[in-house]
Design an enzyme around this catalytic site. Structure first.
Site, short mmCIF file in Angstrom:
data_model
loop_
_atom_site.label_atom_id
_atom_site.label_comp_id
_atom_site.label_asym_id
_atom_site.label_seq_id
_atom_site.Cartn_x
_atom_site.Cartn_y
_atom_site.Cartn_z
N GLY A 135 0.83 -1.20 0.00
CA GLY A 135 0.00 0.00 0.00
C GLY A 135 0.86 1.25 0.00
CG LEU A 136 -0.90 5.16 0.33
CD1 LEU A 136 -1.57 6.36 0.97
CD2 LEU A 136 -0.46 5.52 -1.08
CG HIS A 170 -15.66 7.63 9.24
ND1 HIS A 170 -16.82 8.23 8.81
CD2 HIS A 170 -14.64 8.33 8.70
CE1 HIS A 170 -16.49 9.25 8.02
NE2 HIS A 170 -15.18 9.32 7.93
CB SER A 222 -16.72 11.90 1.98
OG SER A 222 -16.07 13.05 2.45
NE ARG A 275 -12.81 11.19 10.42
CZ ARG A 275 -11.91 10.71 9.60
NH1 ARG A 275 -11.07 9.77 9.99
NH2 ARG A 275 -11.84 11.14 8.35
CG HIS A 328 -12.46 4.66 9.15
ND1 HIS A 328 -11.96 5.36 8.08
CD2 HIS A 328 -12.26 5.41 10.21
CE1 HIS A 328 -11.50 6.50 8.50
NE2 HIS A 328 -11.66 6.56 9.80
CD GLU A 337 -5.04 1.31 9.39
OE1 GLU A 337 -5.10 1.40 8.15
OE2 GLU A 337 -6.00 0.99 10.10
NE ARG A 382 -6.39 7.81 10.19
CZ ARG A 382 -7.23 8.33 9.30
NH1 ARG A 382 -7.04 9.54 8.81
NH2 ARG A 382 -8.29 7.65 8.90
CG LEU A 441 -4.50 8.97 2.29
CD1 LEU A 441 -5.18 9.75 1.17
CD2 LEU A 441 -4.44 7.51 1.93
#
Lengths: 257, 637, 233
Positions: free
Chosen positions: B42-43, B266, B284, B330, B401, B425, B435, B441
């Protein structure tokens, strides 16, 4: 509602396969298509049978893992939707559904509805990138990019690499996929330096993977869950023809071509 | 076990530069002699593998998906923060640092967070150069938006697909390195264990998911970038394949697991519709900018929303938090939704949902404006629920999430096992107990592009590593254990499916270690998880064999690890007698029902050491110091 | 696991023609050449409605200009050959690309014209051969005359099976054109959000007009609108 499924079952790549019939009972219209298959699989396991293998991961239409043919249409009847986002309310009681894996020489079946799509990765590896060594980048705002170019690049970059375009194409062509990446990068100023090399190498790799050729039929565009337009293929053709005609050594001989 | 955070000394602004200067370098000609394993694409993993390949290391990259492009980073929607201050609105590296530490409810390491804020700037440059089509203004410059209640516009985005575009950037860089022969990719390959030799991470044992073959891979360092463990809850916004196996097996080999109870809920997800539900879909949080959240005032009101007159609706966020209203953070929004549903005022068939109503915004701004802002989200909602949100209010409910907890790492991202690095993560991260939106990201890419290339070199250059091959007894032993584990799962041949166990485990964790926790519930949950785990190991039915593609077997191994991690989460939550960020203990709240932190006793990172299957884990504490941002109570009244 | 690099020919020219995009471009360009011919041929043929003198004079003019006639014929022959050769190669590639087909396949998203190119083409070719034997060489014509094109035409179309098959063949030709005209722009790299739909609309109109034009001739003969003065019908 109750449905009849005809599913392609194949134990492994080298084994023969065939269609098998299953009944899906008490399907809720609020289920996603994959959840319906989950329920069918739970039943198969309880009955001591082998569950149906299908690829899936994010189940929100972005990872590109899922996908198979439903009654001859890639990702099923709803436009702009992957199978994981397709809900059973799109079907009606008593429907008979044929589920088949993507079919292409370049996408060998691994098991049941799961195919190997690594050919796509190799096409990207051949040139679907902008070489920008980590740490070497200028400021993000150093090069303005016209909004229209940026938006169009984004349209093309939305491709999720699911392979539906290949599956739907009567020629099993990967033109929409490769055209999308060539367009995405070719529309941006950052992508200009490698534009010729990218077109030459990616198109050569598409051929090496034994995908078919595009004949501008348009089945791919219709099933693409991200609505990638046929225009990306025209852009790839233009880039390739130009680069190929000029042939000014953008690709070294030992690098392929 | 000793926790040495290796945080540099001196002023925070120069800390990272100084640390980099102090790091040893690997001679360019020697880099190709080092083998590095990266698990996850992933990232964090994709960026690391590409960058290390560029530097000249021999990299092997593993992912369980069919392609590195499928990693779950791809699903991130909102955007990525960066302290560019392109908007001239007062942003700075320091402000991003400050917001992140505060947003994390003072449970993150300041020096790590400052470095993250510094790197954020280079991330945007790097991604633009790779061709990430960020949103732009008509002048051709990058556009920004404010996100998640931030007071500055520092979020860069690519429509609602920012994660996808950033991941494709990293993936393309990775593929270029694969083509160049610097990185070898192993897709459809799952890491099942870590091999530690002489106290150092020296390789991994994997299973080829197509052929079932168990294989050994040797390296000089191992990097885990395998994402979070939100799927312990069964229903989460994570991908179905997301799992904790790699980090959990590393934990069992000696890597401390930090803050496992820090999980993020979330608030705006599509509610569960039935027992067959396999995952939850996030929408979103920008929807809260124009939508009003309400439930009926009366319990058990089964009327349709349009039948409920204005006077009988409770806009509970606006009532409880007059100044922030529907835009509270959140964790606050999620807990408030749970509270009204617990009172029996939830909506929808299950009673687990609240309305997010756009009627007033549509009246005020016109349907076309709403369509322009949220058209794709409304479409997605309608596709999933079959309801038209232009006409009837959306139903939303919180869902897991993101997991802030993960393997403990020092400032150089190295775990308590030398040579084992953890990125993104998967590590316990820079986000503390909560977070901020658009920061995940940022962290993944910061770790992958701009931290690990330096710290890995430092490790390799300052350690003398003996020569090892897969014939080493340690490799043989671990590979045999893995093989036995697979055979054991297959041999149980019980009555219940893997999914049924996972669903039940998830329900326990969600009920007792979800949005709100209390000591009694957590103790109960630990007992239940143990019982269920015992049942799993005696009654699970894994059909098929181990020597071909077997999705049930893959799932069984992952669920087995979720059982153990789930128990640790409850234990950690029980141990932390305070409320902070995503961790809300009902016993520790203010009179108004807000989280009550206890800085005196709990201003630390809880790092758990594995002590064996039947021995309780040992808690180690890394005290946190706040020299720059002083702990204060969050208030959104 | 690193990707297999695509092997290509060392020869620059060969390499150029190996690519499927180039093959398809050749199909497009040669198609355009033949489209030009079909346009000229139609305009020439429509002179039949102006009487025998006019069309016979036109024919004589063409035949008197050998360079022009043979230049055009050779160009067309090369175009036709290349068009077919490339199409056959693409057909082979297509077949190799999907060795196992679908049990069920729904292609309803695309146009009939686009999906039938591989079938309309060979039928049109067969018709062209017949047409040449019929009206250019006269081999299969009942009353062929070297000079009286008008009479050839009328006698030819008085045989109703010939007239009907002619109409069917030009129908297929126009179906082929309907996809071909717009497709060649796409193949050569031109696609524009505003212009492409216009090109597609124009392709539909042109092919419909061509069909009307071509089909009008046998219809006119069969209905007696075009006839020989010596004939009494």
């Amino acid at each position: 509602m109750n449905l009849t499924l005809h599913v392609w079952r194949q134990a492994k790549a080298s084994a023969p396969g065939r269609m098998e019939r299953y009944e899906a009972k008490d399907v809720s219209p609020d289920m996603s298509f994959l959840e319906m298959l989950d329920v069918v699989n739970e039943k198969l396991i309880a009955d001591g049978k082998t569950p149906i293998t299908f690829e899936h991961d994010c189940r929100e239409g972005i990872c590109g893992s899922c996908g198979f043919m439903i009654n001859g249409v890639a990702h099923g009847p709803k436009s702009g939707t992957t199978v994981c986002q397709l809900h059973m309310r799109s079907f009606k009681d008593g429907d008979e559904l044929y589920l088949e894996p993507w079919r292409a020489k370049a996408f060998p079946v691994l098991k049941d509805l799961m195919v190997d799509r690594n050919a796509f990765d190799r096409i990207i590896a051949a040139g679907g990138y902008i070489t920008a060594r980590t740490g070497s980048a200028p400021d993000g705002n150093a090069i303005p990019v016209p909004k229209a170019s940026s938006d169009q690049a984004m349209d093309a970059a939305a491709c999720i690499g699911c392979g539906a375009c290949v599956a739907a194409c009567p020629n099993a062509s990967a033109a929409l996929f490769s055209g999308a990446k060539i367009s995405h990068l070719g529309l941006l100023p950052q992508g200009q330096a490698e534009r010729e090399r990218r077109a030459l190498r990616m198109v050569a790799q598409v051929k090496a993977e034994q995908f078919g050729n595009c004949t501008n039929i348009g089945e791919c565009e219709a099933v693409c869950p991200k609505h990638i337009p046929l225009a990306v293929i025209a852009r790839m053709n233009r880039d390739y023809l130009k680069a190929s005609w000029k042939d000014r050594g953008a690709v070294k001989q030992d690098e392929s071509a | 076990m000793k926790l040495d955070s290796r945080v540099p000394s001196g002023p925070i602004e120069q800390a990272w530069e100084k640390a980099r200067f102090d790091m040893k370098l690997v001679n360019p000609a020697n880099k190709r002699k080092f083998n590095v394993i990266v698990v996850g694409s992933g990232l964090g993993g994709g960026a690391a593998a590409a960058s290390l390949g560029e530097l000249g290391y021999n990299v092997k990259c593993f992912c369980f998906q069919d392609s590195p492009r499928r990693a779950h980073s791809i699903a991130a929607q909102g955007g990525i923060n960066a302290a560019k201050n392109y908007q001239n609105d007062g942003d700075s590296i320091y402000r991003l640092f400050y917001d992140t530490v505060k947003g994390g409810d003072f449970r993150a390491r300041e020096y790590n967070v400052y470095r993250l804020a510094q790197n954020s700037v280079s991330i945007i440059d790097q991604c633009v150069a790779q061709g990430v089509p960020f949103a732009r203004e008509y002048g051709g410059l990058l556009a920004n938006r404010s996100f998640g209640g931030a007071q500055v516009s520092r979020t860069f985005y690519a429509r609602g697909q920012t994660g996808q575009q950033l991941l494709l950037g990293a993936y393309q860089a990775l593929e270029a390195q694969i083509d160049a022969g610097r990185v070898t990719m192993y897709p459809r390959t799952e890491m099942l264990d870590l091999v530690v030799i002489d106290g150092k991470a020296r390789g991994i044992i994997t299973r080829n998911l197509v052929t079932g073959k168990i294989e050994s891979h040797v390296a000089d360092a191992v990097i885990l970038a395998t994402g979070g463990y939100g799927n312990v809850f069964y229903l989460s916004t994570n991908a179905k394949g997301s799992n904790c196996t790699a980090i959990w097996r590393a934990h069992k080999r000696g890597a401390a697991f930090a803050n496992p109870c820090f999980t993020q809920i979330h608030p705006t997800c599509i509610p569960v519709s039935g027992d067959y539900q396999s995952k939850l879909t996030l929408m979103s949080e920008s929807l809260r900018n124009d939508g009003r959240i309400w439930v009926p005032k009366e319990k058990g009101d089964k009327r349709t929303p349009s039948q409920i007159p204005e006077g009988e609706r409770d806009y509970y966020l606006e009532r409880r938090y007059p100044s922030f209203g529907n835009l509270v953070p959140r964790d606050v929004a999620s807990r408030a939704a749970k509270a009204v549903c617990d009172e029996g005022r939830g909506v929808g068939e299950t009673g687990l949902g609240v309305y997010l109503d756009f009627a007033e915004s549509i009246r005020r701004l016109g349907r076309s404006t709403i369509e322009e802002r949220y058209g794709n989200l409304f479409e997605m909602y309608e596709r999933i629920t079959g309801e038209n949100p232009y006409e009837t209010p959306m139903r939303i409910y919180p869902a897991i999430h993101y997991t802030m907890g993960g393997l403990w790492v020092d400032y150089q991202l190295m775990s308590t096992i030398p040579g084992l690095f953890v990125l993104g993560e998967a590590n316990f991260s820079d986000h503390g107990a909560n977070r901020l939106g658009a920061s995940a990201l940022m962290q993944g890419l910061s770790d992958g592009y701009f931290v690990i290339p330096y710290t890995l070199g430092n490790y390799l250059a300052s350690n003398k590593l003996s020569k090892v091959d897969t014939g080493a007894p340690e490799f043989q032993a671990v590979a045999a254990e893995v093989e036995q584990g697979v055979q054991k799962l297959l041999s149980i041949k019980g009555k219940r499916t893997v999914a049924s166990f996972h669903r039940e485990l998830g329900k326990i964790i969600w009920d007792y270690c979800g949005m709100a926790r209390n000591a009694e519930g957590l103790k109960h949950a630990i007992g239940r998880v143990r019982e269920l785990r015992h049942e799993f190991w005696t009654n699970v039915n894994v059909p098929g064999s181990g020597d071909d593609l077997n999705q049930q077997l893959e799932g069984a191994g992952r669920v087995a690890d979720f059982f153990e991690l789930g128990e640790l989460m409850c234990l950690d939550a029980l141990e932390r007698n305070e409320s902070c960020g995503g961790h809300f203990r009902e016993e520790y709240q203010t009179d108004e029902g807000e989280a009550l932190r206890d800085d005196e006793n709990f201003q630390y990172v809880a790092a758990w050491e594995y002590k064996g299957p039947d021995t309780p884990p040992e808690l180690h504490k890394e005290p946190l110091e706040f020299e720059y941002v002083h702990p204060a109570q969050r208030s959104y009244k | 696991m690193s990707p297999a690099t695509a092997a290509g020919s060392q020869n620059r020219a060969l390499r150029f023609f190996e690519a499927t995009i180039v093959k398809k471009a050749i199909v497009a360009v040669t198609g355009a050449v033949m489209f030009g011919f079909v346009t000229g041929h139609l305009l020439g043929n429509l002179q039949v409605f102006l009487g025998p003198e006019r069309i016979n004079a036109y024919s004589a003019f063409l035949k008197s200009n050998a360079e022009l006639l043979w230049g055009a014929r050779i160009t067309l022959l090369i175009a036709l050959f290349a068009h077919i050769a490339m199409t056959i190669q693409l057909w082979q590639i297509k077949n190799a690309a999907r060795p196992v087909g679908y049990v069920k396949k729904n292609n309803s998203h695309s146009s009939l014209a686009a999906r039938t190119m591989y079938y309309s083409g060979p039928v049109i070719l067969a018709f062209v051969i017949f047409h040449l034997l019929h009206l250019t060489l006269g081999t299969v014509h009942p009353h062929y005359s070297e000079t009286d094109v008008y009479a050839n035409l009328v006698y030819g179309f008085l045989q109703w099976p010939v007239a009907v098959s002619y109409i069917v063949a030009v129908g297929l030709l126009c179906l082929h054109l309907r996809h071909g005209i717009s497709s060649m722009f796409q193949t050569l790299g031109f696609n524009h959000p505003r212009h492409t739909p216009r090109i597609q609309a124009a392709a539909s109109v042109i092919s419909a007009l061509f069909f009307a034009g071509y089909a009008s001739i046998p219809l006119a003969v069969m209905t007696g609108v075009v006839r020989l003065s010596s004939m009494s019908l």
